[in-house]
Design an enzyme around this catalytic site. Structure first.
Site, PDB file in Angstrom:
ATOM      1  N   GLU A  10      71.435  59.540  89.559  1.00  0.00           N
ATOM      2  CA  GLU A  10      72.756  58.972  89.814  1.00  0.00           C
ATOM      3  C   GLU A  10      73.862  60.001  89.603  1.00  0.00           C
ATOM      4  O   GLU A  10      74.914  59.937  90.231  1.00  0.00           O
ATOM      5  CB  GLU A  10      72.937  57.753  88.892  1.00  0.00           C
ATOM      6  CG  GLU A  10      74.168  56.920  89.132  1.00  0.00           C
ATOM      7  CD  GLU A  10      75.240  57.216  88.102  1.00  0.00           C
ATOM      8  OE1 GLU A  10      76.379  56.776  88.322  1.00  0.00           O
ATOM      9  OE2 GLU A  10      74.948  57.891  87.097  1.00  0.00           O
ATOM     10  N   LEU A 283      74.031  45.043  82.294  1.00  0.00           N
ATOM     11  CA  LEU A 283      73.484  44.830  80.955  1.00  0.00           C
ATOM     12  C   LEU A 283      72.114  45.501  80.834  1.00  0.00           C
ATOM     13  O   LEU A 283      71.773  46.059  79.779  1.00  0.00           O
ATOM     14  CB  LEU A 283      73.383  43.332  80.648  1.00  0.00           C
ATOM     15  CG  LEU A 283      72.923  42.952  79.234  1.00  0.00           C
ATOM     16  CD1 LEU A 283      73.809  43.583  78.173  1.00  0.00           C
ATOM     17  CD2 LEU A 283      72.888  41.432  79.068  1.00  0.00           C
ATOM     18  N   ALA A 284      71.353  45.480  81.908  1.00  0.00           N
ATOM     19  CA  ALA A 284      70.040  46.135  81.909  1.00  0.00           C
ATOM     20  C   ALA A 284      70.178  47.615  81.566  1.00  0.00           C
ATOM     21  O   ALA A 284      69.414  48.168  80.762  1.00  0.00           O
ATOM     22  CB  ALA A 284      69.373  45.972  83.271  1.00  0.00           C
ATOM     23  N   ASP A 285      71.163  48.263  82.192  1.00  0.00           N
ATOM     24  CA  ASP A 285      71.443  49.671  81.926  1.00  0.00           C
ATOM     25  C   ASP A 285      71.598  49.939  80.442  1.00  0.00           C
ATOM     26  O   ASP A 285      71.136  50.938  79.911  1.00  0.00           O
ATOM     27  CB  ASP A 285      72.792  50.047  82.570  1.00  0.00           C
ATOM     28  CG  ASP A 285      72.622  50.716  83.909  1.00  0.00           C
ATOM     29  OD1 ASP A 285      71.484  50.909  84.328  1.00  0.00           O
ATOM     30  OD2 ASP A 285      73.656  51.056  84.513  1.00  0.00           O
ATOM     31  N   GLN A 286      72.303  49.027  79.792  1.00  0.00           N
ATOM     32  CA  GLN A 286      72.783  49.314  78.450  1.00  0.00           C
ATOM     33  C   GLN A 286      71.847  48.876  77.338  1.00  0.00           C
ATOM     34  O   GLN A 286      71.949  49.363  76.214  1.00  0.00           O
ATOM     35  CB  GLN A 286      74.174  48.700  78.289  1.00  0.00           C
ATOM     36  CG  GLN A 286      75.152  49.433  79.196  1.00  0.00           C
ATOM     37  CD  GLN A 286      76.392  48.654  79.517  1.00  0.00           C
ATOM     38  OE1 GLN A 286      76.813  47.818  78.746  1.00  0.00           O
ATOM     39  NE2 GLN A 286      76.982  48.943  80.656  1.00  0.00           N
ATOM     40  N   HIS A 307      71.481  54.016  88.647  1.00  0.00           N
ATOM     41  CA  HIS A 307      72.035  54.261  87.313  1.00  0.00           C
ATOM     42  C   HIS A 307      70.977  53.985  86.247  1.00  0.00           C
ATOM     43  O   HIS A 307      70.775  54.787  85.315  1.00  0.00           O
ATOM     44  CB  HIS A 307      73.228  53.306  87.136  1.00  0.00           C
ATOM     45  CG  HIS A 307      74.260  53.779  86.165  1.00  0.00           C
ATOM     46  ND1 HIS A 307      74.191  53.498  84.822  1.00  0.00           N
ATOM     47  CD2 HIS A 307      75.408  54.473  86.329  1.00  0.00           C
ATOM     48  CE1 HIS A 307      75.257  54.012  84.214  1.00  0.00           C
ATOM     49  NE2 HIS A 307      76.006  54.611  85.106  1.00  0.00           N
TER      50      HIS A 307
END
Length: 339
Positions: A10, A283-286, A307
């Site tokens: 990304e 939210l998945a990213d974090q 990302h």
């Protein structure tokens, strides 16, 4: 020394922020080149430099001559120290992204911490403060973290001037967590925050949400803010479920109709609901990083972004975990397991 290429995947600021967090926690130094190479203005922006300086501040790290525009950085951390910290971005750059860099690390500090950050709290390309409070914070709490996030003052783009404060207690070990379903809906509501913007803007946004979601007036709220915190407008839609809370947002812009702003938020909500997944794309990213620190975890997500894939790659370079994604109907399953 872990070597990272900021142009990988990304190619944004998340590579740097994740590396800073995990370098502090693991004690492993890293060198990164091509910082934010895939952005219109590559290199460290003001908010990224503050994230670097803040990470150095809480871990007594050596960062050399880091400056705005720099495309390379070497970060050698020391010990994470609890205490009272204050950092100023000085622009509308995101307070929340700087705070997210620090929060997991402060869980590993030697004492409780209070962190105040000033800058932007509600702007595009970053999670709003309410997202950290309601969505991200709930997941961390479920994993055993003791933290409190307070929005002291809104900061919209381009003025900034917002303030967010976090109180964090040390946590010896985060607990693994599985979020395979969101469970029954507990509450759903929409809020339109306005500062120095006509109330009609908020009314029109909320009317769109009301029609699209079939909600009643009790689930819609205009949140008027002092004029000196604007001009600015943020539309937030919050879905509280049995196991997880999600927050979706869209921001008012000059020459953009209220209905267009509302449709941006509504489309995110509809995709999430239709997928049946426990967590949304952002939210998945974090939550991948804290789950990796816990050693394992699983969750369903409505959309796996580039990302997220890039973030997973960086996490795997610092921690002995493997992160996989597998499609499952309209959603995907992310699994974090110890190697």
């Amino acid at each position: 020394m872990i070597e990272l290429d900021g142009a990988t995947g990304e190619g944004g600021g998340q590579v740097l922020r994740t590396a800073l967090t995990l370098s502090m926690i693991t004690g492993q130094p890293f060198r990164i080149v091509n910082i934010r190479a895939n952005r219109p203005k590559p290199g460290l922006m003001r908010q990224h430099l503050v994230a670097v300086q803040a990470a150095a501040g809480i871990s007594n790290a050596d960062i050399g001559s880091a400056a705005v525009g720099a495309q390379t950085l070497q970060f050698t951390p020391g010990k994470i120290k609890g205490g009272a910290y204050q950092f100023a971005i000085g622009t509308a750059g995101s307070c929340t992204l700087v705070l997210q860099t620090l929060l997991p690390a402060l869980l590993y500090a030697d004492a409780p911490s209070v962190v105040k950050i000033t800058g932007g709290t509600h702007n595009a390309m970053a999670p709003p403060a309410h997202f950290l409070q309601r969505a991200y914070g709930r997941v961390l709490a479920a994993m055993g973290a003791d933290l409190e996030i307070e929005l002291k003052r809104f900061g919209f783009y381009p003025a900034g001037g917002g303030e967010i404060e976090a109180k964090v207690s040390p946590c010896r070990q985060l607990q693994p967590l599985e979020l395979m379903s969101r469970g029954e809906r507990v509450a759903g509501y929409a809020e339109s925050f306005i500062a120095g913007v006509p109330a009609d803007v908020a009314k029109r946004e909320l009317a769109c949400v009301k029609t699209a979601m079939g909600w009643d007036d009790a689930q819609l709220a205009i949140r008027g803010l002092p004029h000196d915190q604007g001009p600015g407008n943020a539309l937030l839609v919050t879905l509280e479920s049995q196991h997880v809370t999600e927050v979706f947002c869209a921001f008012g812009e000059k020459m953009v109709r209220s209905e267009v702003v509302a449709k941006k938020a509504i489309s995110q909500v509809r995709q999430y609901i239709a997928s049946g997944a426990a967590v949304g794309e952002h939210l998945a990213d974090q939550i991948m990083l804290p789950l990796a620190l816990a050693g394992s975890g699983r969750f369903t997500v409505d959309c796996v972004s580039q990302h997220a894939l890039t973030n997973a790659e960086v996490i795997e370079q610092f921690l002995p975990v493997r992160i996989t994604f597998a499609e499952q109907g309209l959603s995907s399953v992310c699994e974090i397991a110890t190697k």
